[in-house]
Motif scaffolding. Structure first.
Motif, mmCIF file in Angstrom:
data_model
loop_
_atom_site.group_PDB
_atom_site.id
_atom_site.type_symbol
_atom_site.label_atom_id
_atom_site.label_comp_id
_atom_site.label_asym_id
_atom_site.label_seq_id
_atom_site.Cartn_x
_atom_site.Cartn_y
_atom_site.Cartn_z
ATOM 1 N N UNK B 168 -10.406 8.452 7.881
ATOM 2 C CA UNK B 168 -9.782 9.280 8.915
ATOM 3 C C UNK B 168 -9.706 10.729 8.451
ATOM 4 N N UNK B 171 -5.768 11.575 7.762
ATOM 5 C CA UNK B 171 -4.933 10.633 7.001
ATOM 6 C C UNK B 171 -4.022 11.377 6.034
ATOM 7 N N UNK B 172 -2.869 10.780 5.642
ATOM 8 C CA UNK B 172 -2.347 9.525 6.172
ATOM 9 C C UNK B 172 -1.706 9.713 7.539
ATOM 10 N N UNK B 173 -1.785 8.674 8.358
ATOM 11 C CA UNK B 173 -1.141 8.670 9.671
ATOM 12 C C UNK B 173 0.122 7.813 9.564
#
Lengths: 195, 195
Positions: B168, B171-173
């Motif tokens: 992603x 990130x982080x999500x």
């Protein structure tokens, strides 16, 4: 009868660390996200979490009689300053035993993970053997040594990082129905490995 | 207000398919593992699952007003034989619209995922927009279009395969506390995406 359980805090997408050893502030946030104190074997280090999480963790710690880790985790933590947080003996799988660790809770095994699990079972008595670290967990799973997988599932997505198991020689591995405990900032899932 | 939810059946280690498109018999077993019938939009195809799972799935389907998928999933399923199982309009993200799909529940969007979500929201009215497929889910998450992640967590470990999101850009999500429903052969987890 004793059983062997691998446990870890894990992101929703399956990682026990983010890229380049990041993300631990997310993975371990639940260990400090509440008011209930859980003392560790290190007098200077007390965890504080929700009541549900504290009950789950204490139960897991009470049930665990010995720990198996790899040399990498032992080195990363500096041998946890001399005592593992849960205050149980630790068997370290390594190529060569370090010196200076005689008369400590740490035992070093140089002939592989199967031997380490046997040693830990003898130390654990009727209690569980806990396995920490992705590489050790994978080796135990591949060797058919793992009875249970305990995942503390954390609400974060990393996209990449260190997987709980990584590629497995014996995939797919089927699991039973989990025991589910909804914590605060974490969902505890405990699965038996089906054989 | 409508929301955008990405959903998938996922292995404990984060894969929505095993290596080389295998493992679906494990991921989708819960859809056929009980006695409660859940009819689909295809008259010849009825699902049979536990009562808890049927209630969860019906609720999710009732709440969903339109679906967004990528061209790959559309092609893999042959356009679900003409109608998506949940009987809602489907917006397909593609580089080029195929011919022969006029006057069907399928709309083809060639200017990207943001446009597809807008089109689906218009079709969904007050209901949710469901996003299927890992690539679409990742693109929506990266574009900030995703409100909710619904994972049906299945007790199997694949070791490798097709990840739910993959790498992603953002990130982080971080996610909120999940809604947890313990099903039969599956644990349903629904997380809001935090912004």
């Amino acid at each position: 009868m004793t059983k062997v359980i691998a446990g870890a805090s894990m992101s929703l997408d399956g990682f026990i660390a983010g890229p380049d050893e990041t993300g631990f502030e997310h993975l371990f946030r639940w260990l400090g996200a509440g008011d209930v104190e859980v003392p560790t074997a290190n007098p200077g280090h007390t965890l504080r979490m929700s009541a549900v999480d504290a009950e789950y963790l204490r139960d897991q710690w009470d049930n665990t009689g010995a720990i198996v880790v790899g040399r990498r985790l032992f080195d990363l933590t500096g041998g946890w300053g001399g005592a593992h947080p849960i205050g149980r003996p630790v068997v370290v799988v390594t190529h060569e035993a370090p010196t200076g660790w005689e008369d400590t809770p740490f035992t070093f095994v140089t002939d592989g993970v199967t031997s380490a699990i046997e040693r830990a079972k003898a130390l654990a008595g009727d209690r569980w053997v806990g396995v920490n670290g992705g590489t050790m967990a994978r080796q135990c799973l591949e060797a058919g040594l793992l009875d249970t997988i305990g995942v503390d599932l954390v609400p974060v997505v990393f996209g990449k990082g260190v997987p709980l198991f990584g590629e497995l020689a014996n995939a797919p591995v089927l699991l039973g129905a989990p025991e589910v405990v909804v914590g605060s900032g974490v969902t505890h899932l405990r699965y038996d490995v089906l054989r």
